[in-house]
Each structure stands twice: as structure tokens, then as C-alpha cells.
Design an enzyme around this catalytic site. Structure first.
Site, PDB file in Angstrom:
ATOM      1  N   PRO A  35       0.776  -1.350   0.176  1.00 50.09           N
ATOM      2  CA  PRO A  35      -0.042   0.037   0.185  1.00 50.09           C
ATOM      3  C   PRO A  35       0.880   1.241  -0.033  1.00 50.09           C
ATOM      4  O   PRO A  35       1.898   1.332   0.525  1.00 50.09           O
ATOM      5  CB  PRO A  35      -0.950   0.022   1.392  1.00 50.09           C
ATOM      6  CG  PRO A  35      -0.015  -0.887   2.070  1.00 50.09           C
ATOM      7  CD  PRO A  35       0.545  -2.078   1.063  1.00 50.09           C
ATOM      8  N   ASN A  36       0.159   2.239  -0.860  1.00 51.22           N
ATOM      9  CA  ASN A  36       0.863   3.761  -0.747  1.00 51.22           C
ATOM     10  C   ASN A  36       2.084   4.030  -1.694  1.00 51.22           C
ATOM     11  O   ASN A  36       2.428   4.898  -1.700  1.00 51.22           O
ATOM     12  CB  ASN A  36       0.918   4.354   0.431  1.00 51.22           C
ATOM     13  CG  ASN A  36      -0.376   4.339   1.329  1.00 51.22           C
ATOM     14  OD1 ASN A  36      -1.121   4.764   0.826  1.00 51.22           O
ATOM     15  ND2 ASN A  36      -0.189   3.865   2.636  1.00 51.22           N
TER      16      ASN A  36
ATOM     17  N   ARG B 261       4.513  11.363  -1.785  1.00 51.89           N
ATOM     18  CA  ARG B 261       4.460  10.782  -0.510  1.00 51.89           C
ATOM     19  C   ARG B 261       5.853  11.128   0.207  1.00 51.89           C
ATOM     20  O   ARG B 261       6.651  10.304   0.010  1.00 51.89           O
ATOM     21  CB  ARG B 261       3.774   9.622  -0.202  1.00 51.89           C
ATOM     22  CG  ARG B 261       3.747   8.990   1.293  1.00 51.89           C
ATOM     23  CD  ARG B 261       3.149   7.756   1.067  1.00 51.89           C
ATOM     24  NE  ARG B 261       3.101   7.254   2.662  1.00 51.89           N
ATOM     25  CZ  ARG B 261       3.715   6.166   3.034  1.00 51.89           C
ATOM     26  NH1 ARG B 261       4.139   5.145   2.308  1.00 51.89           N
ATOM     27  NH2 ARG B 261       3.488   5.953   4.377  1.00 51.89           N
TER      28      ARG B 261
ATOM     29  N   TYR C  63      11.009   8.979   1.476  1.00 47.99           N
ATOM     30  CA  TYR C  63      10.958   7.918   0.543  1.00 47.99           C
ATOM     31  C   TYR C  63      11.814   8.352  -1.115  1.00 47.99           C
ATOM     32  O   TYR C  63      11.696   7.471  -1.496  1.00 47.99           O
ATOM     33  CB  TYR C  63       9.614   7.506   0.175  1.00 47.99           C
ATOM     34  CG  TYR C  63       8.766   6.920   1.236  1.00 47.99           C
ATOM     35  CD1 TYR C  63       9.286   5.652   1.839  1.00 47.99           C
ATOM     36  CD2 TYR C  63       8.098   7.722   2.133  1.00 47.99           C
ATOM     37  CE1 TYR C  63       8.488   5.067   2.963  1.00 47.99           C
ATOM     38  CE2 TYR C  63       7.253   7.225   3.243  1.00 47.99           C
ATOM     39  CZ  TYR C  63       7.486   5.924   3.555  1.00 47.99           C
ATOM     40  OH  TYR C  63       6.970   5.049   4.770  1.00 47.99           O
TER      41      TYR C  63
ATOM     42  N   ASN D 271       8.073  -5.465  -0.919  1.00 50.83           N
ATOM     43  CA  ASN D 271       8.085  -4.159  -0.198  1.00 50.83           C
ATOM     44  C   ASN D 271       6.443  -4.247   0.424  1.00 50.83           C
ATOM     45  O   ASN D 271       5.725  -3.600  -0.403  1.00 50.83           O
ATOM     46  CB  ASN D 271       8.374  -2.947  -0.900  1.00 50.83           C
ATOM     47  CG  ASN D 271       8.198  -1.915  -0.085  1.00 50.83           C
ATOM     48  OD1 ASN D 271       7.817  -1.858   0.887  1.00 50.83           O
ATOM     49  ND2 ASN D 271       9.003  -0.632  -0.372  1.00 50.83           N
TER      50      ASN D 271
ATOM     51  N   ALA E  30       3.202  -0.537   4.939  1.00 48.33           N
ATOM     52  CA  ALA E  30       2.413  -0.849   6.059  1.00 48.33           C
ATOM     53  C   ALA E  30       2.133  -2.154   6.517  1.00 48.33           C
ATOM     54  O   ALA E  30       2.196  -2.507   7.714  1.00 48.33           O
ATOM     55  CB  ALA E  30       1.580   0.205   6.468  1.00 48.33           C
TER      56      ALA E  30
ATOM     57  N   HIS F  56       4.038  -4.570   9.012  1.00 47.68           N
ATOM     58  CA  HIS F  56       3.810  -4.388  10.533  1.00 47.68           C
ATOM     59  C   HIS F  56       2.583  -5.103  11.174  1.00 47.68           C
ATOM     60  O   HIS F  56       2.583  -5.158  12.324  1.00 47.68           O
ATOM     61  CB  HIS F  56       4.049  -2.862  10.824  1.00 47.68           C
ATOM     62  CG  HIS F  56       5.172  -2.240  10.097  1.00 47.68           C
ATOM     63  ND1 HIS F  56       6.446  -2.585  10.282  1.00 47.68           N
ATOM     64  CD2 HIS F  56       5.104  -1.373   9.173  1.00 47.68           C
ATOM     65  CE1 HIS F  56       7.152  -1.691   9.508  1.00 47.68           C
ATOM     66  NE2 HIS F  56       6.430  -1.121   8.774  1.00 47.68           N
TER      67      HIS F  56
ATOM     68  N   ASP G  64       1.605 -15.681   6.722  1.00 50.67           N
ATOM     69  CA  ASP G  64       1.070 -17.205   6.602  1.00 50.67           C
ATOM     70  C   ASP G  64       1.136 -17.464   5.008  1.00 50.67           C
ATOM     71  O   ASP G  64       1.654 -18.456   4.743  1.00 50.67           O
ATOM     72  CB  ASP G  64      -0.464 -17.107   6.959  1.00 50.67           C
ATOM     73  CG  ASP G  64      -0.452 -17.212   8.457  1.00 50.67           C
ATOM     74  OD1 ASP G  64       0.692 -17.467   9.301  1.00 50.67           O
ATOM     75  OD2 ASP G  64      -1.542 -17.281   8.896  1.00 50.67           O
TER      76      ASP G  64
ATOM     77  N   GLU H  76      12.019  -9.546   2.128  1.00 51.26           N
ATOM     78  CA  GLU H  76      11.268  -8.395   2.473  1.00 51.26           C
ATOM     79  C   GLU H  76      12.397  -7.117   2.134  1.00 51.26           C
ATOM     80  O   GLU H  76      13.459  -7.417   2.475  1.00 51.26           O
ATOM     81  CB  GLU H  76      11.121  -8.735   4.059  1.00 51.26           C
ATOM     82  CG  GLU H  76      10.274  -7.275   4.485  1.00 51.26           C
ATOM     83  CD  GLU H  76       9.943  -7.404   5.950  1.00 51.26           C
ATOM     84  OE1 GLU H  76       9.262  -6.373   6.344  1.00 51.26           O
ATOM     85  OE2 GLU H  76      10.303  -8.373   6.602  1.00 51.26           O
TER      86      GLU H  76
ATOM     87  N   HIS I 268      12.410  -2.668   2.472  1.00 45.35           N
ATOM     88  CA  HIS I 268      11.884  -1.587   2.740  1.00 45.35           C
ATOM     89  C   HIS I 268      12.785  -0.286   2.341  1.00 45.35           C
ATOM     90  O   HIS I 268      14.122  -0.389   2.330  1.00 45.35           O
ATOM     91  CB  HIS I 268      11.628  -1.330   4.215  1.00 45.35           C
ATOM     92  CG  HIS I 268      10.528  -2.289   4.923  1.00 45.35           C
ATOM     93  ND1 HIS I 268       9.025  -1.970   4.773  1.00 45.35           N
ATOM     94  CD2 HIS I 268      10.604  -3.378   5.419  1.00 45.35           C
ATOM     95  CE1 HIS I 268       8.551  -3.031   5.383  1.00 45.35           C
ATOM     96  NE2 HIS I 268       9.381  -3.878   5.582  1.00 45.35           N
TER      97      HIS I 268
ATOM     98  N   SER J 179      12.961   2.882   3.523  1.00 48.32           N
ATOM     99  CA  SER J 179      13.303   3.409   4.497  1.00 48.32           C
ATOM    100  C   SER J 179      13.918   2.558   5.592  1.00 48.32           C
ATOM    101  O   SER J 179      13.482   1.061   5.629  1.00 48.32           O
ATOM    102  CB  SER J 179      12.288   4.440   5.330  1.00 48.32           C
ATOM    103  OG  SER J 179      11.450   3.670   5.807  1.00 48.32           O
TER     104      SER J 179
ATOM    105  N   ARG K  55      12.601   4.590  12.693  1.00 49.69           N
ATOM    106  CA  ARG K  55      11.507   5.513  12.591  1.00 49.69           C
ATOM    107  C   ARG K  55      10.427   5.016  13.772  1.00 49.69           C
ATOM    108  O   ARG K  55      10.820   4.715  14.864  1.00 49.69           O
ATOM    109  CB  ARG K  55      10.622   5.075  11.231  1.00 49.69           C
ATOM    110  CG  ARG K  55      11.569   5.523   9.972  1.00 49.69           C
ATOM    111  CD  ARG K  55      10.804   5.211   8.591  1.00 49.69           C
ATOM    112  NE  ARG K  55       9.866   6.079   8.553  1.00 49.69           N
ATOM    113  CZ  ARG K  55       8.780   5.770   7.782  1.00 49.69           C
ATOM    114  NH1 ARG K  55       8.699   4.937   6.917  1.00 49.69           N
ATOM    115  NH2 ARG K  55       7.688   6.720   7.968  1.00 49.69           N
TER     116      ARG K  55
ATOM    117  N   ARG L 199       6.693   0.877  13.742  1.00 57.73           N
ATOM    118  CA  ARG L 199       7.403   0.382  12.398  1.00 57.73           C
ATOM    119  C   ARG L 199       8.524  -0.599  12.692  1.00 57.73           C
ATOM    120  O   ARG L 199       9.119  -1.303  11.742  1.00 57.73           O
ATOM    121  CB  ARG L 199       7.802   1.538  11.611  1.00 57.73           C
ATOM    122  CG  ARG L 199       6.687   2.352  11.123  1.00 57.73           C
ATOM    123  CD  ARG L 199       7.144   3.284  10.221  1.00 57.73           C
ATOM    124  NE  ARG L 199       6.144   4.245   9.734  1.00 57.73           N
ATOM    125  CZ  ARG L 199       5.309   4.030   9.051  1.00 57.73           C
ATOM    126  NH1 ARG L 199       5.002   3.083   8.086  1.00 57.73           N
ATOM    127  NH2 ARG L 199       4.526   5.117   8.814  1.00 57.73           N
TER     128      ARG L 199
END
Length: 145
Positions: free
Chosen positions: A11-12, A19, A24, A75, A78, A81, A88, A99, A101, A103, A108, A112
Site C-alpha cells: 500500500p501507498n 508521498r 522515501y 516491499n 505498512a 507491520h 502465513d 522483504e 523497505h 526506509s 522510525r 514500524r
């Protein structure tokens, strides 16, 4: 033979470049995709780059990767978290998931600092901006050889 790698974005991330550029950066998701294709070519990967704001769609894509891809650079945004469903899904597939990210999530807000994805993933890369994606692809090269 070129192996397919899914690069999944949560998301985002469709708002990259707009943003919170102080966190970012100024690059757009299209810029990230172009860099991933370039790195993928150099590593011998076919990149399948996707983004969704919907948790269930991301779960479906991880399930799909089980039979369609050699690995996943993910990535989760959010959802990393909060999502037991994504945790799963990763545990349910045999392909390696890295995984990532943009940042450094550990530098942070406290909420997070914990990742629900990390215990299920092969590894986690964070804090290197766009290079987090490229490092994840390089890790998948090692994991899939």
C-alpha cells in the site's frame, strides 16, 4: 533460461515521488520498476513488477509465485507491520521471499520496528532507498542458484 522474479509492492507505494519525499525520496514507482528491470536483466531474471493497496491481492500474488516464479522481492509497506495473512502466505509457498523497505524501519516510529513478514521471509533489507530493491534482487540471485 531466464527465471521470473516477482517484485511486489504494498500500500501507498504507488505514491512514491509524492508521498513524504524526505523519507522515501523523489523517485516514482515507475523509476523503481525501470531500475528493477535493468538489474533483473543483468542478473538473468525476468521481472514481474506489481503494486496493490489491497492485502488480499498481495496474498494471491504470493500464492501465484509458488508456481510461477523463482522468488519474490517484497516491499509490503505498512502491511509488513500488521499482516499475519501475508506472513502465513509466505510460509505457505516454497519460493524464497526477501522483504525490503526503502526506509530504515528501525529508525522510525516504534510501531514500524516490528515486522510480521521477517520471520517468514528468507531475509530483510531496509534503509537503502531504491538500492533496497536492487539488493533484494541480488539476494534472490544467490538464493535461487
Amino acid at each position: 533460461m531466464t527465471r521470473k522474479i516477482y517484485v511486489l509492492n504494498g500500500p501507498n507505494l504507488n505514491l512514491l515521488g509524492q508521498r513524504e519525499p524526505g523519507i522515501y525520496g523523489a523517485l516514482t514507482l515507475a523509476d523503481v520498476e525501470a531500475a528493477c528491470h535493468k538489474e533483473g536483466d543483468a542478473l538473468g531474471f525476468e521481472i514481474d513488477f506489481r503494486q496493490s493497496n489491497h492485502e488480499g491481492v498481495l496474498v494471491d500474488w504470493i500464492h501465484e509465485a509458488h508456481s510461477e516464479a523463482a522468488g519474490v522481492a517484497f516491499n509490503p509497506g505498512a502491511y509488513g507491520h500488521t499482516s499475519i495473512a501475508l506472513h502465513d502466505a509466505i510460509k505457505a509457498v516454497i519460493v524464497p521471499v526477501v522483504e525490503l523497505h526503502i526506509s530504515n524501519i528501525h529508525a522510525r516510529e516504534a510501531f514500524r520496528h516490528k515486522s510480521m513478514i521477517s520471520p517468514a521471509a528468507k531475509g530483510m533489507i531496509c534503509g537503502f532507498g531504491l538500492d533496497s530493491y536492487l539488493l533484494a534482487l541480488r539476494a534472490l540471485k544467490t538464493l535461487t542458484e
